[in-house]
Every structure is written in structure tokens, then in C-alpha cells.
Write a protein that holds these residues in place. Sequence first.
Motif, mmCIF file in Angstrom:
data_model
loop_
_atom_site.group_PDB
_atom_site.id
_atom_site.type_symbol
_atom_site.label_atom_id
_atom_site.label_comp_id
_atom_site.label_asym_id
_atom_site.label_seq_id
_atom_site.Cartn_x
_atom_site.Cartn_y
_atom_site.Cartn_z
ATOM 1 N N CYS A 129 37.376 45.104 41.515
ATOM 2 C CA CYS A 129 37.767 44.146 40.463
ATOM 3 C C CYS A 129 38.831 43.223 41.052
ATOM 4 C CB CYS A 129 38.296 44.948 39.278
ATOM 5 S SG CYS A 129 39.284 44.027 38.099
ATOM 6 N N THR B 144 41.661 42.573 40.062
ATOM 7 C CA THR B 144 43.010 43.148 40.024
ATOM 8 C C THR B 144 43.305 43.931 41.310
ATOM 9 O OG1 THR B 144 42.887 43.230 37.631
ATOM 10 C CG2 THR B 144 44.572 44.605 38.653
ATOM 11 N N HIS C 243 39.876 51.132 40.402
ATOM 12 C CA HIS C 243 40.218 51.505 39.023
ATOM 13 C C HIS C 243 39.046 51.414 38.049
ATOM 14 C CE1 HIS C 243 40.907 47.148 39.122
ATOM 15 N NE2 HIS C 243 40.687 47.164 37.817
ATOM 16 N N CYS D 263 36.360 48.994 33.765
ATOM 17 C CA CYS D 263 37.283 47.864 33.695
ATOM 18 C C CYS D 263 36.547 46.580 33.334
ATOM 19 C CB CYS D 263 38.087 47.675 34.980
ATOM 20 S SG CYS D 263 39.224 46.277 34.797
HETATM 21 ZN ZN ZN Z 1 40.046 45.574 36.754
#
Ligand code: ZN
Length: 367
Positions: free
Chosen positions: A41, A43, A62, A170
Motif C-alpha cells: 500500500c 502507506t 499492513h 487496508c
Molecule cells: Zn494501507
Amino acid sequence: MITTTAAIVEEPGAPFTVHEVSVEDPRAGEVLVRMVAAGLCHTDLTVRAGGIPFRLPGILGHEGAGVVEQVGTGVTKVKPGDKVLLSFTSCGHCVACRDGHPAYCDTWLPSNLISGARDDGSPTVYRGRDPLGGHFFGQSSFARHALADERSVVRVDHDAPLEVLAPLGCGVQTGFGTVWNILDPAPGSTLAVFGAGAVGLAAIMAAAQLPLKAIFAIDRVPDRLDLATELGATHTLDVGWVDTAKTLMELTGGRGVDYTVDTTGNPGVLRTAVDTLAARGTCAIVGAPPGGTEVSLDVQGMLTGKKVVGVTLGDGEPETLLPQLVDLHRRGRLPLEKLVRYYPLEALDQAAQDMHQGTTIKPVVRF
Ligand code: ZN
Ligand code: CXF
């Protein structure tokens, strides 16, 4: 302790490199998961670039899926052999958690993002004798084994296809939750999604389950716009070719759009997502620009009842939302296969490059 392999980021800006690490045995409320797959992702890349403070060297990752190998004392919701999806963690007892909004948990930031350790400060993973940053979103799943918080895992059926479900925790949850939990569009209304990456496409798939009048997808990559159409967008706008604001106003007969979602984190795009709202429309901010980024608003324009709301992880409760998404996938209404591309753990850097260039929508590490 068990020995396993993990992708480590040594310092801000460094690549992912694969090393042998030791993961602690599960303590109370923890679960050791043999990872089957983990999604990448933005992030993860923001943290790797140093844009979010996290203990480095450390292990990111995550959103994932795997099989429970061991459980710590007091763990009741899963047992060894159970298949699980991995998502964010939360305390479970603050007001937000009790109210069904764990993405706004009092301890969300330290527990998920920045501490790199358990809430009591103890590390979960080592290289040799050196502690590493771990416990990222209560999991750090770019590893063959992840020590996860019980609250980070959600049990799924034994026949659940884990490899393709890995991104639910996520990216997919963020897009779906934003549309279903926050915007909750009225039948016959219009919705525009700015940015057709994994989160934007998930928002489009969520909207496509509802009786909307129009779903606009806005991006600069033609392939992604084609995919948006396949997934339910009724109109696509290529920002390289059209004036987005003007076109959205034309397509809505001058009214504007009832609901907009900005997944880009670009202040100019966010401004357009607010400017193009219809009276009483709502814009959801989902994309995360660097800390301190500001955006200006046409204040008079807001007086028509427009609303702007920021959303983390779709304001979803993983325990509730993820099984619904698994079920949608099982019924063929959430064709995640069209978004994912698989990579070995050793190729995470390539995966990051491909995601950045837009050639891969959702890279998934397959262990
Ligand atoms: Zn994420
Ligand atoms: C993130 C977005 C940036 C703030 C923390 C949560 N969501 C998922 O990666």
C-alpha cells in the motif's frame, strides 16, 4: 522465538532487503500467523521514504492473509489452523472502539503507525540480538511469519482464497468503507472518484453495488480508466484530455456531483473535488499528502451545504466489514483478480516501482 525471513527497510529511502529474523512467541492477545500473501500500500512507501516516522530498521506490511500457527494466552477468536485476514489494530476499549469506530481509536497512531513496538514498548522482532521496528498496524506482514495482535486478525472460512483476499485489510476496506459507511449515497445520486488506484477502484466497486445514477472515475492513466469502467464506472475522465471540473459540471447538468472521493492526496485535486460538489454534497478525503499540507476552499461556495470529511480506513470495523467483502468476492461481485499482480518477497522494490508507474494497481507479495 521462531526464525523466519522478512523484508527490512534499513533507513529512510532505503530499498526493501530480505533477511533472516527472529519473531517472538505470541504473548497474551497475540497470534503468530504464517503469511500466505501481503498487499503493498502507498502507506508502506510513505514510511519507507521517511514521510511517517517509524522505527527503522524495521518491517512494514499492513494488509495480508495467512494461517494461524500459534496463539497467546487469552486468545479466543482464532485457533491454530484458522485462515485469517490481517488489518489494523485498536485498543478495543476506548470510546471510539466501543462505539464501533476502531480506526479512530485513542491509541491508533502509536499502536499502528509510529511506535514499531507493542503498546508496552517491547519489540516483537529481532535481527540477531538487535530489535527491529515491528508491530506495524499490529502485524508487520512483509515476513513469512507475522506476530499479530488478536484485534488485527479476522477469521475467514477454510475455503477462502487467501492470495487474492490479502488487500482487503487496508486498500479495499478503505475504498469500500468510505462509500458504504461514510458517504452512504442515496439511490439515484451521483458519485465521483478522483484517482483510480486500488483505493479509488475499491470505491468504484462499492458504488457499483448501489443504485446510483452515475459513477465518474477520474485519472490520468487510460488503462486504469478502462478498468474503472469494467468495475462499474459509468463515465471516465482522463485529466490529460479534459478539464475535470468543467466536464463534471456538464455531465451533471450544472448541478455538480453529490458525493466525491479524493484518493490522490493532491491539494489541487482535492480542491476540485470540493468545487464540483452539488449543493448539500459531501467530499471524502482519503488520500494522505505529507503532514502539514493545506488546501484552500471557496468559502462562499461551501455555504450551499457542502460537507468535507476525512476518513481513515473507511471508518470500518474489520471484524464486520471484511467478512462482507469476502462474501461479495465469493459471489463474483468484487473481482479483485483484476487489480492484483503477484510478486515474490524479494521483488518488493519492483512491485513498488510498478505501482508508482501505474502498471500494477495492487501488488501482492506471495510467500
Ligand atoms: Zn494501507
Ligand atoms: C493510512 C493512510 C494515512 C494515514 C494512516 C492510515 N491508511 C492506510 O494505509
